[in-house]
Design a protein around this motif. Sequence first.
Motif, PDB file in Angstrom:
ATOM      1  N   VAL A 187       0.832  -1.198   0.000  1.00  0.00           N
ATOM      2  CA  VAL A 187       0.000   0.000   0.000  1.00  0.00           C
ATOM      3  C   VAL A 187       0.870   1.252   0.000  1.00  0.00           C
ATOM      4  CG1 VAL A 187      -1.738   1.273   1.304  1.00  0.00           C
ATOM      5  CG2 VAL A 187      -1.894  -1.188   1.142  1.00  0.00           C
ATOM      6  N   PHE A 188       2.013   1.176   0.663  1.00  0.00           N
ATOM      7  CA  PHE A 188       2.924   2.323   0.722  1.00  0.00           C
ATOM      8  C   PHE A 188       3.404   2.705  -0.669  1.00  0.00           C
ATOM      9  CE2 PHE A 188       7.347   3.860   0.986  1.00  0.00           C
ATOM     10  CZ  PHE A 188       7.129   5.053   1.658  1.00  0.00           C
ATOM     11  N   SER A 189       3.776   1.723  -1.488  1.00  0.00           N
ATOM     12  CA  SER A 189       4.276   2.046  -2.826  1.00  0.00           C
ATOM     13  C   SER A 189       3.183   2.694  -3.679  1.00  0.00           C
ATOM     14  CB  SER A 189       4.827   0.800  -3.511  1.00  0.00           C
ATOM     15  OG  SER A 189       3.810  -0.141  -3.711  1.00  0.00           O
ATOM     16  N   LYS A 190       1.943   2.220  -3.550  1.00  0.00           N
ATOM     17  CA  LYS A 190       0.836   2.839  -4.286  1.00  0.00           C
ATOM     18  C   LYS A 190       0.585   4.260  -3.781  1.00  0.00           C
ATOM     19  CE  LYS A 190      -1.517  -1.513  -5.224  1.00  0.00           C
ATOM     20  NZ  LYS A 190      -2.669  -2.354  -4.885  1.00  0.00           N
ATOM     21  N   THR A 191       0.670   4.435  -2.474  1.00  0.00           N
ATOM     22  CA  THR A 191       0.418   5.747  -1.880  1.00  0.00           C
ATOM     23  C   THR A 191       1.475   6.759  -2.295  1.00  0.00           C
ATOM     24  OG1 THR A 191      -0.714   4.754  -0.001  1.00  0.00           O
ATOM     25  CG2 THR A 191       0.110   6.983   0.295  1.00  0.00           C
ATOM     26  N   VAL A 192       2.729   6.329  -2.346  1.00  0.00           N
ATOM     27  CA  VAL A 192       3.803   7.224  -2.786  1.00  0.00           C
ATOM     28  C   VAL A 192       3.538   7.691  -4.213  1.00  0.00           C
ATOM     29  CG1 VAL A 192       6.255   7.321  -3.403  1.00  0.00           C
ATOM     30  CG2 VAL A 192       5.557   6.383  -1.204  1.00  0.00           C
ATOM     31  N   SER A 193       3.058   6.787  -5.047  1.00  0.00           N
ATOM     32  CA  SER A 193       2.727   7.146  -6.423  1.00  0.00           C
ATOM     33  C   SER A 193       1.621   8.197  -6.456  1.00  0.00           C
ATOM     34  CB  SER A 193       2.297   5.894  -7.178  1.00  0.00           C
ATOM     35  OG  SER A 193       1.826   6.226  -8.455  1.00  0.00           O
ATOM     36  N   ILE A 194       0.605   8.006  -5.635  1.00  0.00           N
ATOM     37  CA  ILE A 194      -0.505   8.961  -5.579  1.00  0.00           C
ATOM     38  C   ILE A 194      -0.018  10.315  -5.069  1.00  0.00           C
ATOM     39  CG2 ILE A 194      -2.671   9.495  -4.385  1.00  0.00           C
ATOM     40  CD1 ILE A 194      -3.265   6.463  -4.456  1.00  0.00           C
ATOM     41  N   ILE A 195       0.791  10.293  -4.021  1.00  0.00           N
ATOM     42  CA  ILE A 195       1.315  11.541  -3.453  1.00  0.00           C
ATOM     43  C   ILE A 195       2.122  12.297  -4.497  1.00  0.00           C
ATOM     44  CG2 ILE A 195       2.919  12.513  -1.764  1.00  0.00           C
ATOM     45  CD1 ILE A 195       2.067  10.260   0.147  1.00  0.00           C
ATOM     46  N   ASP A 196       3.006  11.592  -5.196  1.00  0.00           N
ATOM     47  CA  ASP A 196       3.832  12.245  -6.220  1.00  0.00           C
ATOM     48  C   ASP A 196       2.976  12.819  -7.343  1.00  0.00           C
ATOM     49  OD1 ASP A 196       6.230  11.790  -4.934  1.00  0.00           O
ATOM     50  OD2 ASP A 196       6.587   9.882  -5.964  1.00  0.00           O
TER      51      ASP A 196
END
Length: 92
Positions: free
Chosen positions: A50-59
Motif C-alpha cells: 500500500v505504501f508504494s501505491k500511496t507514494v505514487s498517488i502523493i507524487d
Amino acid sequence: MANTAQARKRARQAVKRNAHNSSQRSSLRTAIKSVKKAIEAGDKEAATAVFSKTVSIIDRIADKKRIHKNKAARHKSRLAAALKALSQKEAA
C-alpha cells in the motif's frame, strides 16, 4: 452572480475544477490513512504494498500542484519512517 458571459463561464469552470481538486485531495488522504491502518495492524507485506501505491498517488498530486512538494515529501518521509519502525519492531 457574474454579470458577463465570460465571468459566468469562469464561475462554472471554477466549480468544476474545485470538485476535481477536492476529489484528488480526498483520495490522497484516504491513501495515507490506508497505509497507517496497515502499519497499525502490523502487516508488513500489506503495508509495503500500500505504501508504494500511496507514494505514487502523493507524487502525482504534488506534480499537479494540488499540494505543495514539501508537504508531499513530509508525508512520504513520515510514512516511510513508520514502515521502517514496523520492520525493526518485527525483527526484534
